[in-house]
Design an enzyme around this catalytic site. Structure first.
Site, PDB file in Angstrom:
ATOM      1  N   GLY A  27       0.956  -1.135   0.221  1.00 57.19           N
ATOM      2  CA  GLY A  27       0.217  -0.350   0.557  1.00 57.19           C
ATOM      3  C   GLY A  27       0.695   1.183   0.084  1.00 57.19           C
ATOM      4  O   GLY A  27       2.487   1.587   0.162  1.00 57.19           O
ATOM      5  N   SER A  28       0.064   2.357  -0.127  1.00 54.56           N
ATOM      6  CA  SER A  28       0.706   3.324   0.265  1.00 54.56           C
ATOM      7  C   SER A  28       1.695   3.747   0.948  1.00 54.56           C
ATOM      8  O   SER A  28       2.512   4.761   0.860  1.00 54.56           O
ATOM      9  CB  SER A  28      -0.415   4.451  -0.906  1.00 54.56           C
ATOM     10  OG  SER A  28      -1.350   5.022   0.530  1.00 54.56           O
ATOM     11  N   THR A  29       1.015   3.758   2.574  1.00 54.49           N
ATOM     12  CA  THR A  29       1.694   3.724   3.511  1.00 54.49           C
ATOM     13  C   THR A  29       2.981   2.549   3.102  1.00 54.49           C
ATOM     14  O   THR A  29       4.063   3.818   3.828  1.00 54.49           O
ATOM     15  CB  THR A  29       0.776   3.568   4.865  1.00 54.49           C
ATOM     16  OG1 THR A  29      -0.048   4.413   4.870  1.00 54.49           O
ATOM     17  CG2 THR A  29       1.406   4.349   6.161  1.00 54.49           C
ATOM     18  N   GLY A  80       0.288  -1.553   6.390  1.00 54.89           N
ATOM     19  CA  GLY A  80      -1.224  -0.536   6.388  1.00 54.89           C
ATOM     20  C   GLY A  80      -2.126  -1.304   6.987  1.00 54.89           C
ATOM     21  O   GLY A  80      -2.239  -2.700   7.349  1.00 54.89           O
ATOM     22  N   LYS A  92      -8.204  -4.797   6.382  1.00 54.31           N
ATOM     23  CA  LYS A  92      -7.268  -4.793   5.017  1.00 54.31           C
ATOM     24  C   LYS A  92      -7.362  -5.388   4.012  1.00 54.31           C
ATOM     25  O   LYS A  92      -8.949  -6.295   3.804  1.00 54.31           O
ATOM     26  CB  LYS A  92      -6.128  -5.499   5.644  1.00 54.31           C
ATOM     27  CG  LYS A  92      -5.429  -5.009   7.322  1.00 54.31           C
ATOM     28  CD  LYS A  92      -4.369  -5.407   7.458  1.00 54.31           C
ATOM     29  CE  LYS A  92      -3.158  -5.772   5.683  1.00 54.31           C
ATOM     30  NZ  LYS A  92      -3.023  -5.052   5.074  1.00 54.31           N
ATOM     31  N   GLY A  95      -5.815  -2.946  -1.135  1.00 50.80           N
ATOM     32  CA  GLY A  95      -4.675  -3.478  -2.215  1.00 50.80           C
ATOM     33  C   GLY A  95      -5.006  -4.876  -2.948  1.00 50.80           C
ATOM     34  O   GLY A  95      -3.975  -4.867  -3.583  1.00 50.80           O
ATOM     35  N   GLU A 101      -0.592 -11.031   3.331  1.00 53.12           N
ATOM     36  CA  GLU A 101      -0.232 -10.374   4.197  1.00 53.12           C
ATOM     37  C   GLU A 101      -1.098 -11.260   5.458  1.00 53.12           C
ATOM     38  O   GLU A 101       0.147 -11.038   6.256  1.00 53.12           O
ATOM     39  CB  GLU A 101      -1.229  -8.969   4.083  1.00 53.12           C
ATOM     40  CG  GLU A 101      -0.865  -7.590   3.279  1.00 53.12           C
ATOM     41  CD  GLU A 101      -1.610  -6.362   2.615  1.00 53.12           C
ATOM     42  OE1 GLU A 101      -1.386  -5.740   2.426  1.00 53.12           O
ATOM     43  OE2 GLU A 101      -2.983  -6.816   2.904  1.00 53.12           O
TER      44      GLU A 101
HETATM   45  C1  5RP Z   1      -3.678  -4.016   0.688  1.00 48.86           C
HETATM   46  C2  5RP Z   1      -3.744  -3.114   2.342  1.00 48.86           C
HETATM   47  C3  5RP Z   1      -3.402  -2.151   2.695  1.00 48.86           C
HETATM   48  O1  5RP Z   1      -2.633  -1.887   3.583  1.00 48.86           O
HETATM   49  C4  5RP Z   1      -4.651  -0.843   2.953  1.00 48.86           C
HETATM   50  O2  5RP Z   1      -5.799  -0.922   2.080  1.00 48.86           O
HETATM   51  C5  5RP Z   1      -4.223   0.462   2.884  1.00 48.86           C
HETATM   52  O3  5RP Z   1      -3.465   0.755   2.099  1.00 48.86           O
HETATM   53  P1  5RP Z   1      -2.810   2.212   1.949  1.00 48.86           P
HETATM   54  O4  5RP Z   1      -1.404   2.257   2.585  1.00 48.86           O
HETATM   55  O5  5RP Z   1      -2.134   2.651   0.321  1.00 48.86           O
HETATM   56  O6  5RP Z   1      -3.986   3.751   3.126  1.00 48.86           O
HETATM   57  O7  5RP Z   1      -4.293  -4.113   3.014  1.00 48.86           O
HETATM   58  O8  5RP Z   1      -4.016  -5.021   0.592  1.00 48.86           O
END
Ligand code: 5RP
Length: 212
Positions: A27-29, A80, A92, A95, A101
């Site tokens: 993810g972006s974080t 994230g 979760k 993404g 995960e």
């Molecule tokens: C991916 C996830 C990510 O951790 C979740 O979608 C958060 O993403 P972001 O950091 O882009 O907000 O579970 O499968």
């Protein structure tokens, strides 16, 4: 929000110890965490990655990808979340990387979750709950979810997970018993993974630059 994600990603570096193989989410974080990890890459032995997306970024930084079967138990997993409740239980899978995960979270001694403040909720479920399904079971699973929860599953059309499966996003839930719902949905044939991380919740939650 971007700044909060960056601060959270950078703060998580405090949990990295010399010689570790680190579990890395998606993810972006997490992208900010990977970028910060790159700055101390000489101190780590490598990373077990939860997605092709994260593997690509790790490789671009010259961080070695290690197979989970070779790595064995991990000390640290950083990832994230889409929602986090006061008990550190999570939704979760936004993404679509939820299955890998969850596997890495289970293999890890400590799960450090990095989020921005918008992800904190009292009750999980406002964010549609992702469920990875075997493609042939999509309709069956959707019907069973409606029956079990009253929620509305929506097929995330066009998205194929790294495992070759599809994702249903279940709308309209207020999840008062996350452990119970995770177990119940896991029993439906065709469900690969439920994006509820309640049975194995996070151990530490970092919101922006603060550990809460
Ligand atoms: C991916 C996830 C990510 O951790 C979740 O979608 C958060 O993403 P972001 O950091 O882009 O907000 O579970 O499968």
């Amino acid at each position: 929000m971007t700044d909060a994600k960056r601060l959270a990603g950078e703060k998580a570096i405090e949990y990295v110890e010399d010689g570790m193989v680190i579990g890395v989410g998606t993810g972006s974080t997490v992208a900010y965490f990977i970028d910060a990890l790159a700055r101390i890459k000489h101190r780590v032995a490598g990373a077990v990655s939860s997605s092709e997306q994260s593997s690509e970024r790790l490789r671009a930084h010259g961080i070695e990808i290690v197979d989970l079967n070779t790595a064995g138990p991990l000390q640290l997993y950083v990832d994230g979340a889409d929602e986090c409740d006061p008990h550190r239980r999570l939704i979760k899978g936004g993404g679509a990387a939820l299955t890998r995960e969850k596997i890495i979270a289970e293999a890890s001694e400590q799960f450090v979750c990095i989020i921005d403040a918008a992800k904190r909720v009292d009750v999980l479920g406002k964010f549609p709950l992702p469920v990875e399904v075997i493609p042939m079971a999509r309709s069956l699973v959707a019907r069973r979810i409606v029956k079990a929860t009253g929620g509305q599953p929506v097929w995330r059309e066009g998205v194929v997970t790294d495992n070759g499966n599809w994702v249903l996003d279940v709308h309209g839930l207020a999840i008062v018993d996350p452990v119970g719902l995770e177990s119940e949905l896991n029993q439906i044939p065709g469900v690969v993974c439920v994006g509820l991380f309640a049975r194995r919740s996070a151990d530490v939650v970092i919101v922006g630059g603060e550990t809460v």
